[in-house]
Design a protein around this motif. Structure first.
Motif, PDB file in Angstrom:
ATOM      1  N   GLY A  93     -43.819 -21.201 -21.318  1.00 32.55           N
ATOM      2  CA  GLY A  93     -43.266 -22.426 -21.872  1.00 32.55           C
ATOM      3  C   GLY A  93     -41.773 -22.554 -21.677  1.00 32.55           C
ATOM      4  O   GLY A  93     -41.227 -23.649 -21.753  1.00 32.55           O
ATOM      5  N   TRP A  94     -41.109 -21.454 -21.415  1.00 30.47           N
ATOM      6  CA  TRP A  94     -39.661 -21.468 -21.179  1.00 30.47           C
ATOM      7  C   TRP A  94     -39.323 -21.993 -19.792  1.00 30.47           C
ATOM      8  O   TRP A  94     -38.240 -22.524 -19.562  1.00 30.47           O
ATOM      9  CB  TRP A  94     -39.093 -20.058 -21.340  1.00 30.47           C
ATOM     10  N   LEU A  95     -40.231 -21.863 -18.841  1.00 32.24           N
ATOM     11  CA  LEU A  95     -39.945 -22.195 -17.442  1.00 32.24           C
ATOM     12  C   LEU A  95     -39.725 -23.690 -17.186  1.00 32.24           C
ATOM     13  O   LEU A  95     -38.761 -24.057 -16.494  1.00 32.24           O
ATOM     14  CB  LEU A  95     -41.052 -21.642 -16.545  1.00 32.24           C
ATOM     15  N   PRO A  96     -40.553 -24.593 -17.713  1.00 30.36           N
ATOM     16  CA  PRO A  96     -40.281 -26.019 -17.464  1.00 30.36           C
ATOM     17  C   PRO A  96     -38.925 -26.476 -17.977  1.00 30.36           C
ATOM     18  O   PRO A  96     -38.296 -27.347 -17.374  1.00 30.36           O
ATOM     19  CB  PRO A  96     -41.418 -26.739 -18.196  1.00 30.36           C
ATOM     20  N   GLY A  97     -38.470 -25.904 -19.060  1.00 35.77           N
ATOM     21  CA  GLY A  97     -37.169 -26.276 -19.595  1.00 35.77           C
ATOM     22  C   GLY A  97     -36.032 -25.883 -18.680  1.00 35.77           C
ATOM     23  O   GLY A  97     -35.066 -26.630 -18.518  1.00 35.77           O
ATOM     24  N   ILE A  98     -36.138 -24.714 -18.085  1.00 36.38           N
ATOM     25  CA  ILE A  98     -35.110 -24.272 -17.140  1.00 36.38           C
ATOM     26  C   ILE A  98     -35.112 -25.167 -15.913  1.00 36.38           C
ATOM     27  O   ILE A  98     -34.051 -25.594 -15.430  1.00 36.38           O
ATOM     28  CB  ILE A  98     -35.315 -22.793 -16.767  1.00 36.38           C
ATOM     29  N   ILE A  99     -36.300 -25.474 -15.412  1.00 40.11           N
ATOM     30  CA  ILE A  99     -36.407 -26.339 -14.233  1.00 40.11           C
ATOM     31  C   ILE A  99     -35.896 -27.743 -14.559  1.00 40.11           C
ATOM     32  O   ILE A  99     -35.202 -28.367 -13.748  1.00 40.11           O
ATOM     33  CB  ILE A  99     -37.861 -26.368 -13.723  1.00 40.11           C
ATOM     34  N   TYR A 100     -36.220 -28.228 -15.744  1.00 45.14           N
ATOM     35  CA  TYR A 100     -35.799 -29.571 -16.140  1.00 45.14           C
ATOM     36  C   TYR A 100     -34.297 -29.636 -16.426  1.00 45.14           C
ATOM     37  O   TYR A 100     -33.638 -30.634 -16.124  1.00 45.14           O
ATOM     38  CB  TYR A 100     -36.600 -30.010 -17.371  1.00 45.14           C
ATOM     39  N   ALA A 101     -33.728 -28.592 -17.013  1.00 45.68           N
ATOM     40  CA  ALA A 101     -32.313 -28.609 -17.391  1.00 45.68           C
ATOM     41  C   ALA A 101     -31.381 -28.296 -16.223  1.00 45.68           C
ATOM     42  O   ALA A 101     -30.205 -28.667 -16.277  1.00 45.68           O
ATOM     43  CB  ALA A 101     -32.061 -27.614 -18.518  1.00 45.68           C
ATOM     44  N   ALA A 102     -31.861 -27.644 -15.189  1.00 49.57           N
ATOM     45  CA  ALA A 102     -31.006 -27.232 -14.075  1.00 49.57           C
ATOM     46  C   ALA A 102     -30.247 -28.401 -13.432  1.00 49.57           C
ATOM     47  O   ALA A 102     -29.038 -28.288 -13.209  1.00 49.57           O
ATOM     48  CB  ALA A 102     -31.818 -26.471 -13.040  1.00 49.57           C
ATOM     49  N   PRO A 103     -30.886 -29.527 -13.121  1.00 52.54           N
ATOM     50  CA  PRO A 103     -30.104 -30.633 -12.538  1.00 52.54           C
ATOM     51  C   PRO A 103     -29.005 -31.150 -13.464  1.00 52.54           C
ATOM     52  O   PRO A 103     -27.923 -31.516 -12.997  1.00 52.54           O
ATOM     53  CB  PRO A 103     -31.150 -31.723 -12.287  1.00 52.54           C
ATOM     54  N   TYR A 104     -29.273 -31.166 -14.768  1.00 57.84           N
ATOM     55  CA  TYR A 104     -28.236 -31.607 -15.710  1.00 57.84           C
ATOM     56  C   TYR A 104     -27.035 -30.670 -15.672  1.00 57.84           C
ATOM     57  O   TYR A 104     -25.889 -31.116 -15.698  1.00 57.84           O
ATOM     58  CB  TYR A 104     -28.790 -31.673 -17.135  1.00 57.84           C
ATOM     59  N   PHE A 105     -27.300 -29.374 -15.609  1.00 58.64           N
ATOM     60  CA  PHE A 105     -26.206 -28.417 -15.566  1.00 58.64           C
ATOM     61  C   PHE A 105     -25.452 -28.482 -14.233  1.00 58.64           C
ATOM     62  O   PHE A 105     -24.236 -28.298 -14.198  1.00 58.64           O
ATOM     63  CB  PHE A 105     -26.713 -27.003 -15.833  1.00 58.64           C
ATOM     64  N   LEU A 106     -26.162 -28.755 -13.144  1.00 57.55           N
ATOM     65  CA  LEU A 106     -25.492 -28.912 -11.850  1.00 57.55           C
ATOM     66  C   LEU A 106     -24.606 -30.162 -11.838  1.00 57.55           C
ATOM     67  O   LEU A 106     -23.474 -30.126 -11.335  1.00 57.55           O
ATOM     68  CB  LEU A 106     -26.520 -28.974 -10.722  1.00 57.55           C
ATOM     69  N   ILE A 107     -25.116 -31.245 -12.385  1.00 58.64           N
ATOM     70  CA  ILE A 107     -24.307 -32.464 -12.472  1.00 58.64           C
ATOM     71  C   ILE A 107     -23.095 -32.224 -13.364  1.00 58.64           C
ATOM     72  O   ILE A 107     -21.980 -32.660 -13.054  1.00 58.64           O
ATOM     73  CB  ILE A 107     -25.164 -33.639 -12.987  1.00 58.64           C
ATOM     74  N   ALA A 109     -21.538 -29.386 -13.798  1.00 58.95           N
ATOM     75  CA  ALA A 109     -20.592 -28.560 -13.053  1.00 58.95           C
ATOM     76  C   ALA A 109     -19.805 -29.396 -12.038  1.00 58.95           C
ATOM     77  O   ALA A 109     -18.597 -29.204 -11.874  1.00 58.95           O
ATOM     78  CB  ALA A 109     -21.320 -27.426 -12.340  1.00 58.95           C
ATOM     79  N   VAL A 110     -20.481 -30.330 -11.383  1.00 64.61           N
ATOM     80  CA  VAL A 110     -19.793 -31.189 -10.412  1.00 64.61           C
ATOM     81  C   VAL A 110     -18.792 -32.099 -11.121  1.00 64.61           C
ATOM     82  O   VAL A 110     -17.656 -32.263 -10.679  1.00 64.61           O
ATOM     83  CB  VAL A 110     -20.821 -32.011  -9.599  1.00 64.61           C
ATOM     84  N   ILE A 111     -19.203 -32.684 -12.234  1.00 63.77           N
ATOM     85  CA  ILE A 111     -18.314 -33.589 -12.970  1.00 63.77           C
ATOM     86  C   ILE A 111     -17.095 -32.844 -13.505  1.00 63.77           C
ATOM     87  O   ILE A 111     -15.975 -33.348 -13.467  1.00 63.77           O
ATOM     88  CB  ILE A 111     -19.085 -34.292 -14.101  1.00 63.77           C
ATOM     89  N   LYS A 112     -17.291 -31.630 -13.996  1.00 65.32           N
ATOM     90  CA  LYS A 112     -16.172 -30.867 -14.547  1.00 65.32           C
ATOM     91  C   LYS A 112     -15.167 -30.459 -13.467  1.00 65.32           C
ATOM     92  O   LYS A 112     -14.021 -30.165 -13.768  1.00 65.32           O
ATOM     93  CB  LYS A 112     -16.670 -29.621 -15.287  1.00 65.32           C
ATOM     94  N   ARG A 113     -15.572 -30.439 -12.218  1.00 65.31           N
ATOM     95  CA  ARG A 113     -14.662 -30.090 -11.133  1.00 65.31           C
ATOM     96  C   ARG A 113     -13.846 -31.287 -10.659  1.00 65.31           C
ATOM     97  O   ARG A 113     -12.882 -31.117  -9.923  1.00 65.31           O
ATOM     98  CB  ARG A 113     -15.429 -29.493  -9.961  1.00 65.31           C
ATOM     99  N   LEU A 114     -14.234 -32.482 -11.082  1.00 59.84           N
ATOM    100  CA  LEU A 114     -13.444 -33.655 -10.729  1.00 59.84           C
ATOM    101  C   LEU A 114     -12.129 -33.631 -11.485  1.00 59.84           C
ATOM    102  O   LEU A 114     -12.086 -33.211 -12.635  1.00 59.84           O
ATOM    103  CB  LEU A 114     -14.232 -34.930 -11.043  1.00 59.84           C
ATOM    104  N   PRO A 115     -11.050 -34.066 -10.878  1.00 64.01           N
ATOM    105  CA  PRO A 115      -9.723 -33.966 -11.517  1.00 64.01           C
ATOM    106  C   PRO A 115      -9.614 -34.733 -12.835  1.00 64.01           C
ATOM    107  O   PRO A 115      -8.913 -34.310 -13.735  1.00 64.01           O
ATOM    108  CB  PRO A 115      -8.777 -34.563 -10.489  1.00 64.01           C
ATOM    109  N   LYS A 116     -10.284 -35.844 -12.981  1.00 64.53           N
ATOM    110  CA  LYS A 116     -10.150 -36.655 -14.183  1.00 64.53           C
ATOM    111  C   LYS A 116     -10.739 -35.971 -15.421  1.00 64.53           C
ATOM    112  O   LYS A 116     -10.282 -36.176 -16.544  1.00 64.53           O
ATOM    113  CB  LYS A 116     -10.864 -37.995 -13.960  1.00 64.53           C
TER     114      LYS A 116
END
Length: 118
Positions: A93-107, A109-116
């Motif tokens: 039951g832990w696996l779908p959450g990791i798969i589902y949350a991964a894109p949110y965490f990647l987005i 990380a990308v947003i936090k690297r933007l200068p603004k």
């Protein structure tokens, strides 16, 4: 509307919302919320939500069968074939959450690297 159906939908909504909610808390509280806590919360909350979804779904089906004097064969078959789904939810039951949350965490990380947003 059945209580089990309401709990089933509530668990499903909780599963869909918790990654965004965790990132919102991280954004608002900043360094007071450590990443290791969020990384541990994702599989734990996922396991809880997925198990709640499966349990409440089959309780709802059981309630439908009890209320109907002659339930359909498809409904009875769906209700009685719950073993593999419950075992999968219990062990993985832990696996779908990791798969589902991964894109949110990647987005995130990308947003936090933007200068603004630094």
């Amino acid at each position: 509307m059945s209580l089990f159906y309401f709990l089933y939908i509530a668990a499903l909504v909780a599963f869909l919302v918790f990654p965004v909610l965790l990132l919102y808390v991280k954004h608002k509280l900043g360094s007071r919320v450590r990443w290791w806590l969020i990384i541990l919360a994702v599989p734990l909350l996922s396991w809880l939500c997925i198990n709640a979804i499966v349990v409440f779904y089959y309780e709802y089906l059981g309630e439908l069968i009890e209320l109907d004097p002659s339930p359909s064969l498809a409904l009875v078959d769906e209700w009685s074939a719950d073993g593999a789904k419950r075992v999968f939810a219990l062990f993985f039951g832990w696996l779908p959450g990791i798969i589902y949350a991964a894109p949110y965490f990647l987005i995130w990380a990308v947003i936090k690297r933007l200068p603004k947003f630094k």
